[in-house]
Design a protein around this motif. Structure first.
Motif, PDB file in Angstrom:
ATOM      1  N   THR A  54       4.171  10.826  -5.981  1.00 58.83           N
ATOM      2  CA  THR A  54       5.294  11.273  -6.813  1.00 58.83           C
ATOM      3  C   THR A  54       4.828  11.760  -8.175  1.00 58.83           C
ATOM      4  N   PHE A  55       3.989  10.978  -8.841  1.00 61.09           N
ATOM      5  CA  PHE A  55       3.632  11.318 -10.213  1.00 61.09           C
ATOM      6  C   PHE A  55       2.446  12.259 -10.298  1.00 61.09           C
ATOM      7  N   ASN A  56       1.888  12.630  -9.161  1.00 64.67           N
ATOM      8  CA  ASN A  56       0.961  13.763  -9.133  1.00 64.67           C
ATOM      9  C   ASN A  56       1.719  15.073  -9.314  1.00 64.67           C
ATOM     10  N   GLN A  57       3.039  15.032  -9.098  1.00 58.54           N
ATOM     11  CA  GLN A  57       3.874  16.232  -9.204  1.00 58.54           C
ATOM     12  C   GLN A  57       4.810  16.195 -10.402  1.00 58.54           C
ATOM     13  N   GLN A  97       0.824  -1.205   0.000  1.00 64.83           N
ATOM     14  CA  GLN A  97       0.000   0.000   0.000  1.00 64.83           C
ATOM     15  C   GLN A  97       0.863   1.262   0.000  1.00 64.83           C
ATOM     16  N   GLN A  98       1.932   1.239   0.790  1.00 64.24           N
ATOM     17  CA  GLN A  98       2.801   2.413   0.840  1.00 64.24           C
ATOM     18  C   GLN A  98       3.482   2.649  -0.500  1.00 64.24           C
ATOM     19  N   GLY A  99       3.882   1.566  -1.163  1.00 66.03           N
ATOM     20  CA  GLY A  99       4.479   1.717  -2.493  1.00 66.03           C
ATOM     21  C   GLY A  99       3.507   2.365  -3.464  1.00 66.03           C
ATOM     22  N   GLN A 100       2.252   1.943  -3.434  1.00 72.42           N
ATOM     23  CA  GLN A 100       1.237   2.537  -4.310  1.00 72.42           C
ATOM     24  C   GLN A 100       1.014   4.005  -3.972  1.00 72.42           C
ATOM     25  N   ASP A 101       0.984   4.306  -2.683  1.00 67.84           N
ATOM     26  CA  ASP A 101       0.797   5.706  -2.261  1.00 67.84           C
ATOM     27  C   ASP A 101       1.976   6.566  -2.711  1.00 67.84           C
ATOM     28  N   ASN A 102       3.186   6.029  -2.598  1.00 70.83           N
ATOM     29  CA  ASN A 102       4.370   6.781  -3.016  1.00 70.83           C
ATOM     30  C   ASN A 102       4.351   7.066  -4.512  1.00 70.83           C
ATOM     31  N   HIS A 115      12.485   3.789 -14.981  1.00 69.79           N
ATOM     32  CA  HIS A 115      11.947   3.016 -16.108  1.00 69.79           C
ATOM     33  C   HIS A 115      11.343   3.948 -17.150  1.00 69.79           C
ATOM     34  N   LEU A 116      10.586   4.945 -16.711  1.00 68.86           N
ATOM     35  CA  LEU A 116       9.968   5.878 -17.648  1.00 68.86           C
ATOM     36  C   LEU A 116      11.023   6.672 -18.409  1.00 68.86           C
ATOM     37  N   LEU A 117      12.027   7.156 -17.689  1.00 67.77           N
ATOM     38  CA  LEU A 117      13.084   7.923 -18.340  1.00 67.77           C
ATOM     39  C   LEU A 117      13.820   7.074 -19.376  1.00 67.77           C
ATOM     40  N   ALA A 118      14.190   5.851 -18.990  1.00 67.84           N
ATOM     41  CA  ALA A 118      14.928   4.986 -19.904  1.00 67.84           C
ATOM     42  C   ALA A 118      14.101   4.666 -21.150  1.00 67.84           C
ATOM     43  N   THR A 119      12.829   4.380 -20.955  1.00 66.77           N
ATOM     44  CA  THR A 119      11.958   4.042 -22.085  1.00 66.77           C
ATOM     45  C   THR A 119      11.819   5.206 -23.050  1.00 66.77           C
ATOM     46  N   ARG A 120      11.603   6.402 -22.508  1.00 62.37           N
ATOM     47  CA  ARG A 120      11.420   7.567 -23.370  1.00 62.37           C
ATOM     48  C   ARG A 120      12.723   7.961 -24.065  1.00 62.37           C
ATOM     49  N   MET A 170      12.004   3.716  -8.914  1.00 59.65           N
ATOM     50  CA  MET A 170      12.277   2.743  -9.965  1.00 59.65           C
ATOM     51  C   MET A 170      11.357   2.945 -11.161  1.00 59.65           C
ATOM     52  N   ILE A 171      10.125   3.332 -10.910  1.00 59.10           N
ATOM     53  CA  ILE A 171       9.230   3.627 -12.037  1.00 59.10           C
ATOM     54  C   ILE A 171       9.718   4.864 -12.778  1.00 59.10           C
ATOM     55  N   LEU A 172      10.208   5.859 -12.035  1.00 59.97           N
ATOM     56  CA  LEU A 172      10.760   7.045 -12.680  1.00 59.97           C
ATOM     57  C   LEU A 172      11.929   6.665 -13.583  1.00 59.97           C
TER      58      LEU A 172
END
Length: 285
Positions: free
Chosen positions: A118-121, A109-114, A254-259, A250-252
Motif C-alpha cells: 500500500t505505502f509503496n504507492q 505476514q500478510q498484514g506486513q505485506d499489505n 492513523h497517518l491522516l489523523a496525525t497529520r 488502519m495505518i492510513l
C-alpha cells in the motif's frame, strides 16, 4: 431441462443456484452440491475430473449437476464461482483452517505485506497534501456503507478532536440527498469504498466531485471502477482467511489523523483544550 427453467436459474449467484437446487437433486448430485457448499471458492481450483475424484462421483454426474444449475459448461460455472470470490464474499474465501500457530504467522505476514504494498504507492507528500486540505476545509464529511461505515466513523472520531463538526453521512433514517444542499465546494468528502461497497457511494462521490467538492476516495486493490476524485487511495487487503486484512487501511487512517492534527495548528489545539475541559466539567472520563 427446459429452456424456461434454465433461464430462471441463470439469474442467481453461483452459491444461490447450488443452495436452491440441493433438496431437489438425486443423491449423487446432492453429495456433490454439499461438497461445493462447504468451500464454494475452491471450485475454480479444480477441473471437472478432479472434482469428480474428490467427491467420489463420475464425470457424467458432474456434467449433469452443472447443467442442472443452468450452466452451459463446467468452465462457465468456474468463472461464475470465481466472480463471487473476487467480489469479496467471505463464503467464497473459506478454506480448511491450518493450525493456530500457522494461521497467526500467515495473518501477521500478510498484514506486513499489505502495508508495504500500500505505502509503496502512497507517498508521505500525498498524505501531507490531503491532510492540509482537510485542515483547511470548511467541513469534512465522511461516507461509507456496510463495513465501510465503521472506517468512516473511526476516522471522523479521531478528527473530531481538531476539526469543527466533521460528520458521517447519512444519519439514521436519512438519505444522501438530504445533504446535497449542505456540502459545498469549500468542503472535503472522504468516501470509504472497500470491497462490496454499494454503488451509491461511488455515485455520490462523482456527484460531489462534479459540484466542486474535494473528494478523497479510499478503496482497495480489487476496485477497478474509475472515480473522478481529487485523490484516489488504494489499500491492499489480501488475507489468508475469508476476512479482508485491514492493517494498511488502519495505518492510513492513523497517518491522516496525525497529520491533520499537526496542520490544524492553533485552532485545532484550542478545540482539543475545550474538549478536555468539558470532559472534566462533565466528569465523563
Amino acid at each position: 431441462m427446459t429452456s424456461a427453467s434454465m433461464t430462471a436459474k441463470a439469474d442467481g449467484s453461483f452459491i444461490t443456484r447450488v443452495r436452491d437446487a440441493l433438496n431437489k437433486l438425486p443423491p449423487t448430485e446432492r453429495k456433490l452440491g454439499e461438497f461445493i457448499l462447504d468451500f464454494p471458492g475452491d471450485l475454480s481450483s479444480y477441473s471437472a475430473s478432479e472434482l469428480a475424484g474428490l467427491t467420489g462421483v463420475s464425470n457424467a454426474t458432474v456434467t449433469r449437476f452443472i447443467r442442472r444449475l443452468g450452466y452451459a459448461s463446467y468452465e462457465t460455472a468456474r468463472r461464475h464461482s470465481r466472480s463471487g470470490r473476487s467480489d469479496g464474499a467471505a463464503l467464497f474465501l473459506l478454506k480448511p483452517m491450518p493450525g493456530v500457530a500457522g494461521s497467526m504467522a500467515a495473518h501477521i505476514q500478510q498484514g506486513q505485506d499489505n502495508i508495504s504494498a500500500t505505502f509503496n504507492q502512497i507517498s508521505g507528500e500525498l498524505i501531507d497534501e490531503i491532510a492540509q486540505a482537510m485542515a483547511k476545509a470548511r467541513r469534512v464529511w465522511f461516507l461509507g456503507y456496510r463495513q465501510n461505515r465503521n472506517f468512516a466513523a473511526y476516522l471522523r472520531w479521531q478528527l473530531n478532536q481538531v476539526l469543527d463538526g466533521p460528520q458521517v453521512i447519512p444519519g439514521p433514517g436519512e438519505t444522501l440527498g438530504d445533504y446535497v444542499a449542505d456540502i459545498t465546494d469549500k468542503d472535503l468528502l472522504v468516501v470509504f469504498a472497500l470491497r462490496r461497497s454499494v454503488p451509491l457511494a461511488a455515485n455520490f462521490a462523482r456527484h460531489a466531485s462534479q459540484a466542486g467538492t474535494q473528494v478523497l476516495y479510499i478503496t482497495d486493490h480489487f476496485s477497478k471502477q474509475p472515480i473522478p476524485a481529487r485523490w484516489l487511495l488504494r489499500c491492499h487487503t489480501q488475507a489468508p482467511g475469508p476476512l479482508d486484512n485491514h492493517a494498511a487501511l488502519m495505518i492510513l487512517c492513523h497517518l491522516l489523523a496525525t497529520r491533520v492534527m499537526e496542520h490544524a495548528g492553533a485552532r485545532g489545539r484550542r478545540r482539543m483544550v475545550a474538549i478536555e475541559a468539558e470532559h472534566d466539567a462533565l466528569s465523563e472520563l
